[in-house]
Design a protein around this motif. Structure first.
Motif, PDB file in Angstrom:
ATOM      1  N   VAL A   1       0.821  46.071  16.858  1.00 53.40           N
ATOM      2  CA  VAL A   1       0.377  46.076  15.461  1.00 53.40           C
ATOM      3  C   VAL A   1      -0.940  46.836  15.404  1.00 53.40           C
ATOM      4  CG1 VAL A   1      -0.189  44.703  13.432  1.00 53.40           C
ATOM      5  CG2 VAL A   1       1.529  43.875  15.062  1.00 53.40           C
ATOM      6  N   SER A   2      -0.882  48.033  14.819  1.00 49.84           N
ATOM      7  CA  SER A   2      -2.028  48.931  14.815  1.00 49.84           C
ATOM      8  C   SER A   2      -2.229  49.491  13.405  1.00 49.84           C
ATOM      9  CB  SER A   2      -1.809  50.030  15.861  1.00 49.84           C
ATOM     10  OG  SER A   2      -2.927  50.889  15.946  1.00 49.84           O
ATOM     11  N   HIS A   3      -2.548  50.782  13.312  1.00 49.43           N
ATOM     12  CA  HIS A   3      -2.941  51.394  12.049  1.00 49.43           C
ATOM     13  C   HIS A   3      -2.253  52.740  11.871  1.00 49.43           C
ATOM     14  CE1 HIS A   3      -6.356  48.519  12.001  1.00 49.43           C
ATOM     15  NE2 HIS A   3      -6.320  48.712  13.308  1.00 49.43           N
ATOM     16  N   SER A   4      -2.162  53.186  10.626  1.00 49.11           N
ATOM     17  CA  SER A   4      -1.393  54.394  10.321  1.00 49.11           C
ATOM     18  C   SER A   4      -1.930  55.628  11.033  1.00 49.11           C
ATOM     19  CB  SER A   4      -1.350  54.626   8.806  1.00 49.11           C
ATOM     20  OG  SER A   4      -2.655  54.728   8.277  1.00 49.11           O
ATOM     21  N   SER A   5      -3.241  55.860  10.975  1.00 50.06           N
ATOM     22  CA  SER A   5      -3.792  57.067  11.603  1.00 50.06           C
ATOM     23  C   SER A   5      -3.602  57.050  13.111  1.00 50.06           C
ATOM     24  CB  SER A   5      -5.283  57.206  11.278  1.00 50.06           C
ATOM     25  OG  SER A   5      -5.479  57.477   9.917  1.00 50.06           O
ATOM     26  N   PHE A   6      -3.843  55.891  13.724  1.00 49.11           N
ATOM     27  CA  PHE A   6      -3.669  55.801  15.177  1.00 49.11           C
ATOM     28  C   PHE A   6      -2.231  56.072  15.568  1.00 49.11           C
ATOM     29  CE2 PHE A   6      -2.394  53.380  18.916  1.00 49.11           C
ATOM     30  CZ  PHE A   6      -3.265  53.888  19.868  1.00 49.11           C
ATOM     31  N   LEU A   7      -1.284  55.435  14.905  1.00 48.73           N
ATOM     32  CA  LEU A   7       0.128  55.608  15.252  1.00 48.73           C
ATOM     33  C   LEU A   7       0.592  57.032  14.967  1.00 48.73           C
ATOM     34  CD1 LEU A   7       1.545  52.218  13.910  1.00 48.73           C
ATOM     35  CD2 LEU A   7       1.160  52.857  16.299  1.00 48.73           C
ATOM     36  N   TYR A   8       0.173  57.574  13.844  1.00 46.75           N
ATOM     37  CA  TYR A   8       0.612  58.921  13.466  1.00 46.75           C
ATOM     38  C   TYR A   8       0.118  59.965  14.469  1.00 46.75           C
ATOM     39  CZ  TYR A   8       1.642  62.938  10.479  1.00 46.75           C
ATOM     40  OH  TYR A   8       2.130  64.126   9.980  1.00 46.75           O
ATOM     41  N   GLN A   9      -1.153  59.902  14.821  1.00 42.52           N
ATOM     42  CA  GLN A   9      -1.704  60.883  15.761  1.00 42.52           C
ATOM     43  C   GLN A   9      -1.136  60.696  17.166  1.00 42.52           C
ATOM     44  OE1 GLN A   9      -3.344  63.432  14.781  1.00 42.52           O
ATOM     45  NE2 GLN A   9      -3.633  62.718  12.679  1.00 42.52           N
ATOM     46  N   THR A  10      -0.921  59.457  17.577  1.00 48.25           N
ATOM     47  CA  THR A  10      -0.365  59.201  18.910  1.00 48.25           C
ATOM     48  C   THR A  10       1.072  59.696  19.001  1.00 48.25           C
ATOM     49  OG1 THR A  10      -1.785  57.265  19.206  1.00 48.25           O
ATOM     50  CG2 THR A  10       0.156  57.421  20.613  1.00 48.25           C
ATOM     51  N   LEU A  11       1.898  59.351  18.019  1.00 52.04           N
ATOM     52  CA  LEU A  11       3.296  59.760  18.055  1.00 52.04           C
ATOM     53  C   LEU A  11       3.451  61.268  17.885  1.00 52.04           C
ATOM     54  CD1 LEU A  11       4.920  56.894  15.936  1.00 52.04           C
ATOM     55  CD2 LEU A  11       4.868  57.136  18.422  1.00 52.04           C
ATOM     56  N   GLY A  12       2.478  61.896  17.214  1.00 54.84           N
ATOM     57  CA  GLY A  12       2.553  63.345  17.008  1.00 54.84           C
ATOM     58  C   GLY A  12       2.482  64.145  18.292  1.00 54.84           C
ATOM     59  N   VAL A  13       2.000  63.516  19.368  1.00 55.55           N
ATOM     60  CA  VAL A  13       1.934  64.198  20.669  1.00 55.55           C
ATOM     61  C   VAL A  13       3.331  64.381  21.258  1.00 55.55           C
ATOM     62  CG1 VAL A  13       1.038  64.008  23.033  1.00 55.55           C
ATOM     63  CG2 VAL A  13      -0.368  63.278  21.088  1.00 55.55           C
ATOM     64  N   PHE A  14       4.260  63.513  20.847  1.00 57.28           N
ATOM     65  CA  PHE A  14       5.598  63.503  21.455  1.00 57.28           C
ATOM     66  C   PHE A  14       6.595  64.297  20.616  1.00 57.28           C
ATOM     67  CE2 PHE A  14       3.359  59.750  22.896  1.00 57.28           C
ATOM     68  CZ  PHE A  14       3.618  59.767  24.259  1.00 57.28           C
ATOM     69  N   GLY A  15       7.730  64.604  21.245  1.00 55.19           N
ATOM     70  CA  GLY A  15       8.843  65.218  20.544  1.00 55.19           C
ATOM     71  C   GLY A  15       8.885  66.725  20.565  1.00 55.19           C
ATOM     72  N   ASN A  16       7.911  67.376  21.203  1.00 54.51           N
ATOM     73  CA  ASN A  16       7.916  68.841  21.239  1.00 54.51           C
ATOM     74  C   ASN A  16       9.043  69.393  22.097  1.00 54.51           C
ATOM     75  OD1 ASN A  16       5.589  69.082  19.594  1.00 54.51           O
ATOM     76  ND2 ASN A  16       4.292  68.638  21.360  1.00 54.51           N
ATOM     77  N   ASP A  17       9.607  68.570  22.968  1.00 54.97           N
ATOM     78  CA  ASP A  17      10.719  69.000  23.814  1.00 54.97           C
ATOM     79  C   ASP A  17      12.062  68.539  23.241  1.00 54.97           C
ATOM     80  OD1 ASP A  17      10.165  66.350  24.202  1.00 54.97           O
ATOM     81  OD2 ASP A  17      10.519  66.364  26.372  1.00 54.97           O
ATOM     82  N   CYS A  18      12.039  68.066  21.982  1.00 50.34           N
ATOM     83  CA  CYS A  18      13.252  67.559  21.336  1.00 50.34           C
ATOM     84  C   CYS A  18      13.681  68.495  20.207  1.00 50.34           C
ATOM     85  CB  CYS A  18      13.011  66.159  20.754  1.00 50.34           C
ATOM     86  SG  CYS A  18      12.474  64.927  21.957  1.00 50.34           S
ATOM     87  N   HIS A  19      14.852  68.214  19.664  1.00 51.58           N
ATOM     88  CA  HIS A  19      15.294  68.928  18.468  1.00 51.58           C
ATOM     89  C   HIS A  19      14.307  68.641  17.335  1.00 51.58           C
ATOM     90  CE1 HIS A  19      17.753  69.935  14.940  1.00 51.58           C
ATOM     91  NE2 HIS A  19      18.419  70.737  15.769  1.00 51.58           N
ATOM     92  N   PRO A  20      14.049  69.622  16.464  1.00 48.96           N
ATOM     93  CA  PRO A  20      13.087  69.403  15.367  1.00 48.96           C
ATOM     94  C   PRO A  20      13.381  68.176  14.516  1.00 48.96           C
ATOM     95  CG  PRO A  20      13.612  71.728  15.529  1.00 48.96           C
ATOM     96  CD  PRO A  20      14.510  71.020  16.501  1.00 48.96           C
ATOM     97  N   SER A  21      14.651  67.825  14.360  1.00 49.70           N
ATOM     98  CA  SER A  21      14.985  66.639  13.563  1.00 49.70           C
ATOM     99  C   SER A  21      14.474  65.364  14.235  1.00 49.70           C
ATOM    100  CB  SER A  21      16.504  66.551  13.343  1.00 49.70           C
ATOM    101  OG  SER A  21      17.185  66.391  14.580  1.00 49.70           O
ATOM    102  N   VAL A  22      14.482  65.350  15.577  1.00 54.05           N
ATOM    103  CA  VAL A  22      13.969  64.202  16.312  1.00 54.05           C
ATOM    104  C   VAL A  22      12.446  64.149  16.197  1.00 54.05           C
ATOM    105  CG1 VAL A  22      13.788  63.094  18.578  1.00 54.05           C
ATOM    106  CG2 VAL A  22      15.913  64.235  17.902  1.00 54.05           C
ATOM    107  N   LYS A  23      11.812  65.308  16.319  1.00 55.22           N
ATOM    108  CA  LYS A  23      10.360  65.386  16.168  1.00 55.22           C
ATOM    109  C   LYS A  23       9.945  64.857  14.804  1.00 55.22           C
ATOM    110  CE  LYS A  23       6.072  66.945  16.832  1.00 55.22           C
ATOM    111  NZ  LYS A  23       5.136  66.402  17.814  1.00 55.22           N
ATOM    112  N   SER A  24      10.683  65.241  13.774  1.00 53.42           N
ATOM    113  CA  SER A  24      10.380  64.797  12.421  1.00 53.42           C
ATOM    114  C   SER A  24      10.509  63.287  12.288  1.00 53.42           C
ATOM    115  CB  SER A  24      11.312  65.488  11.417  1.00 53.42           C
ATOM    116  OG  SER A  24      11.110  64.993  10.124  1.00 53.42           O
ATOM    117  N   GLU A  25      11.534  62.718  12.920  1.00 55.53           N
ATOM    118  CA  GLU A  25      11.754  61.274  12.838  1.00 55.53           C
ATOM    119  C   GLU A  25      10.652  60.505  13.553  1.00 55.53           C
ATOM    120  OE1 GLU A  25      15.226  57.969  13.858  1.00 55.53           O
ATOM    121  OE2 GLU A  25      15.610  60.096  14.138  1.00 55.53           O
TER     122      GLU A  25
END
Length: 240
Positions: free
Chosen positions: A204-228
């Motif tokens: 249980v955290s905060h929007s900015s923390f979760l958004y910035q942390t998750l934004g590091v991931f998914g660059n090796d995935c399909h763009p639809s996965v990155k978006s999700e």
């Protein structure tokens, strides 16, 4: 340039399941929607949940119980700010606390202007407060925490022992943490999670923390996965 995206395979026993939740609506959110400069007001220091925020907590709690998540989660990690502590115990805590029960409550009655009954620690996972998953640090008083000595009487069954400094040594009045610094802190937090033995964990955290942390991931995935991955939602489930 064409980029080839290849699938990856990971043994399930090497994975952890994380259930990521942001805090429910706080009084600072309402004020900030009216005028963004309100985020600079000391009036909203360590903001508590609004009545709508508590309704959001109750709705998410219902979802967690109806889907069976409440029986699967082995550990709840929570950011040590009032609004996240309230959200965490409201969603993942036990039923109403009763005097005479030989356990400490997760939250005492009316904690943090909540006008809520006490919440029991019976039949729920352990709760641990961790500084690394705090909200965007600096400048905004709503993101500055109280002393741990003030939280402990309000949330007696939450483990604050991993927080080294009782006073808030991370928040600075004149420096707002950069997005890339939040992401670096987020990766450090996830690396720490790997040291835990629990396999299914709620954070249980905060929007900015979760958004910035998750934004590091998914660059090796399909763009639809990155978006999700980078979509802001009330509750996100991930295997990692």
């Amino acid at each position: 340039m064409d980029v080839t995206i290849s699938p990856g395979l990971y043994p399930l026993h090497r994975c952890k399941t994380l259930h990521l939740a942001r805090n429910a609506q706080g009084v600072h959110n309402v004020a900030g929607d009216i005028d963004f400069s309100n985020y600079l007001s000391e009036e909203f220091f360590d903001a508590h949940l609004t009545p709508l925020g508590w309704q959001q907590v109750d709705n998410l709690r219902k979802h967690v119980h109806e889907t069976g998540l409440s029986k699967k989660i082995e550990l709840v990690i929570v950011s040590p700010l009032l609004r996240t502590l309230q959200t965490a115990v409201g969603v993942f805590g036990g039923e109403g606390y009763k005097d005479g029960v030989d356990v400490h409550p997760l939250m005492v009655e009316n904690a943090g202007k909540s006008i809520r009954p006490a919440i029991s620690s019976l039949y729920c996972p352990p709760f641990v407060a961790v500084e690394l998953c705090r909200e965007h640090l600096g400048v905004h008083p709503c993101d500055r925490r109280k002393s741990i000595s003030e939280y402990q009487p309000l949330f007696p069954a939450i483990d604050f022992s991993l927080i080294d400094c009782k006073e808030d040594s991370l928040w600075e009045a004149n420096y707002r943490e950069k997005d890339e610094e939040i992401a670096t802190r987020g990766l450090k937090f996830l690396n720490w999670l790997w040291t835990r033995e629990e396999r299914e964990i709620a954070v249980v955290s905060h929007s900015s923390f979760l958004y910035q942390t998750l934004g590091v991931f998914g660059n090796d995935c399909h763009p639809s996965v990155k978006s999700e991955i980078c979509t802001q939602r009330v509750l996100q489930n991930f295997n990692c």
